[in-house]
Design an enzyme around this catalytic site. Structure first.
Site, PDB file in Angstrom:
ATOM      1  CE1 TYR A 310     -71.286 -62.874 -67.376  1.00 50.82           C
ATOM      2  CE2 TYR A 310     -69.606 -61.650 -66.469  1.00 50.82           C
ATOM      3  CZ  TYR A 310     -70.076 -62.710 -67.149  1.00 50.82           C
ATOM      4  OH  TYR A 310     -69.275 -63.743 -67.354  1.00 50.82           O
ATOM      5  CG  HIS A 318     -73.173 -65.803 -72.490  1.00 50.39           C
ATOM      6  ND1 HIS A 318     -72.478 -66.732 -71.815  1.00 50.39           N
ATOM      7  CD2 HIS A 318     -73.966 -66.326 -73.405  1.00 50.39           C
ATOM      8  CE1 HIS A 318     -72.721 -68.045 -71.915  1.00 50.39           C
ATOM      9  NE2 HIS A 318     -73.798 -67.835 -72.804  1.00 50.39           N
ATOM     10  CE  LYS A 365     -67.644 -63.128 -72.919  1.00 52.37           C
ATOM     11  NZ  LYS A 365     -68.675 -63.785 -73.269  1.00 52.37           N
TER      12      LYS A 365
END
Length: 411
Positions: A310, A318, A365
Site C-alpha cells: 500500500y 487499495h 493490482k
C-alpha cells in the site's frame, strides 16, 4: 507528545469527501510509531549538537510498546489498548484478531449496544453490500414489471410501447445515493468509509448508555513475526515479553527465538543447524526490503500472493502491488541438504502464472515476482547466522508481470 492526533476541523465549504480525507490525513499522519518532538527550552544540549545544529532542539519520542510472544500462532500479541492504537495508526502494523484488519471489535460492539454514532469500516462495507443486494432485488422486480407491462401494451395495441409508457427503472447510482448521504467517498477506493472510531480510545466506553454494562474489549492486535522483529530491531519501539518467564526477550535472543519458531516445519531427518533458508528469515528479508522503501506491507493471502503493498495504508487506497516471494538458492546443493521445503522454489507453470496474474489484474493490482537469493553456506560461516548481520548477504530482485490483453494492447 500526545498519543492521539489533535482534533481536525475541515474548512467550511469543503465537500464531504474532502472533509473525510482531511480527517484521515490527520489521524494517520505518521508513517512509523517514532515521532519527533521538541525538547524543553531549558534542556542543555551536547557541544557538538549546539555547534553543528544536529536535529536542532528536537528529540525522538519512542512510545515503547509492549507485546507478548505466542509460539503457537507464531505471532506477537499487543493487548494494551494504548499500544494497539499507536501501532495501527502509525504505520498500520498488525491486525485485529476479531476484525478484518483494523482492530474495531469494541467500536462495533458499542454500536450494537447503544446505536451507531460513527460506523466502522467493516460496518460500512456490510451496509454497502446490503444496499447492493437490495438494489439487485428491486431492479429485477422492476425489470419484470416493466416487461410485463410492455407485453400487455403490445397485446392490446399491437404496437411496441414507447419508453414513456414503460415505468422508469431507478439507476444504481440513484439508488445507492440513498444510503451514502452520510458517508465520505474516498477517491481511488471502491469502498465507502466514514471517519473511523478509535477502538483503543477509553472514552468510547463513556458513550454507552448508563443502563448498559460497558463491554470488555476482547480483541488484541496480532503482529506477524516479521512485523514484530521490524518494530523491535529496526525501529526499536517494541519490547517483546516471553510468556513463560514474563521477562523481556533480548534482541539477540529474539532473533534466535523467531528462527526457532519455524523448526517444526523442518524435516526430522536433518540436523537442526542454522540455515539461511529459514522461512522466517526469507519472509523478513522481503518484508524489510519493502518497508524500508516506504511501503505499507500487509498479507496477500486474500489474492493468492504473499504480500500486498500500500502506498499510504489500507484506509486511503487499495494495494497497488501484489508480491510473490520466490526463494532462489545460490548453491543448489543447499536446497538438497536443507530441512525446509520452501514454497515457490520450483519453476512456475504458465497456467499457474496466468491464473495469479488474472486474479490480480481483475482487482487492479500489478503482480511483482520478488526473487530472494539465499546465500551459499560454503562461503558464509554458520556463526554469522546467529545475528541479523546475515541479512546483508541476501539480495532482492524484482520482475513486474503485466497481463497482455490483445484488445487493449493491439498497438
Amino acid at each position: 507528545m500526545a498519543d492521539s492526533p489533535p482534533a481536525h476541523r475541515a474548512a467550511p465549504g469543503k465537500s464531504q469527501a474532502k472533509r473525510g480525507k482531511d480527517h484521515l490525513n490527520a489521524i494517520y499522519a505518521h508513517p512509523l510509531p517514532l515521532l519527533f518532538g521538541p525538547l524543553p527550552a531549558d534542556t542543555p544540549l551536547p557541544w557538538a549538537t549546539n555547534v553543528l545544529g544536529l536535529f536542532g532542539r528536537n528529540r525522538i519520542v519512542n512510545p515503547k510498546c509492549v507485546g507478548v510472544f505466542d509460539a503457537a500462532t507464531r505471532s506477537v500479541w499487543i493487548t494494551n489498548s494504548k499500544d494497539t492504537f499507536i501501532l495501527w495508526q502509525r504505520g498500520f502494523f498488525g491486525k485485529g484478531n476479531l476484525s478484518r484488519s483494523e482492530p474495531s471489535w469494541l467500536s462495533r460492539r458499542i454500536n450494537q449496544l447503544s446505536g451507531p454514532k460513527q460506523l466502522t469500516a467493516e460496518e460500512v462495507t456490510a451496509r454497502r453490500r446490503e444496499l447492493r443486494k437490495q438494489f439487485k432485488t428491486e431492479r429485477a422486480q422492476a425489470l419484470a414489471a416493466a416487461a410485463a407491462e410492455a407485453e400487455a401494451i403490445f397485446a392490446a395495441t399491437g404496437e411496441m410501447p414507447t419508453p414513456e409508457a414503460v415505468p422508469a427503472i431507478v439507476s444504481k447510482a440513484t439508488f445507492q445515493a440513498k444510503g451514502q448521504q452520510s458517508a465520505a467517498v474516498l477517491p481511488g477506493a471502491d469502498s465507502v468509509v466514514t471517519p473511523p472510531l478509535n477502538a483503543a480510545d477509553p472514552s468510547l466506553v463513556d458513550e454507552v448508555d448508563d443502563a448498559i454494562t460497558p463491554p470488555e474489549d476482547m480483541e488484541h492486535l496480532q503482529l506477524t513475526l516479521q512485523e514484530a522483529f521490524f518494530l523491535a530491531w529496526s525501529v526499536g519501539c517494541l519490547n517483546i515479553i516471553d510468556p513463560t518467564t514474563n521477562e523481556s526477550i533480548a534482541p539477540s535472543a529474539l532473533w534466535k527465538t523467531f528462527l526457532a519458531a519455524h523448526d517444526f516445519l523442518a524435516s526430522p531427518d536433518v540436523p537442526q543447524s542454522p540455515w539461511f533458508d529459514n522461512p522466517f528469515l526469507v519472509s523478513y528479508v522481503a518484508f524489510h526490503h519493502y518497508r524500508s522503501l516506504g511501503w505499507v506491507v500487509k498479507s496477500g493471502i486474500k489474492f493468492c500472493v504473499d504480500l500486498l503493498l500500500y502506498k499510504r495504508g489500507p484506509v486511503f487506497h487499495h494495494a497497488e502491488f501484489a508480491i510473490v516471494v520466490i526463494p532462489v538458492y545460490e548453491d543448489p546443493e543447499d536446497r538438497k541438504s536443507s530441512p525446509y521445503d520452501l514454497p515457490n522454489v520450483e519453476p512456475f507453470t504458465w497456467s499457474w502464472l496466468s491464473t495469479i496474474n488474472r486474479v490480480n489484474s481483475q482487482v487492479k493490482k500489478t503482480l511483482i515476482l520478488t526473487y530472494i537469493t539465499i546465500p551459499a553456506l560454503r562461503r558464509i560461516s554458520a556463526e554469522e547466522l546467529k545475528s541479523p548481520e546475515c541479512l546483508k548477504h541476501f539480495t532482492v530482485r524484482e520482475v513486474t508481470i503485466r497481463r497482455f490483453v490483445p484488445a487493449r494492447m493491439r498497438d
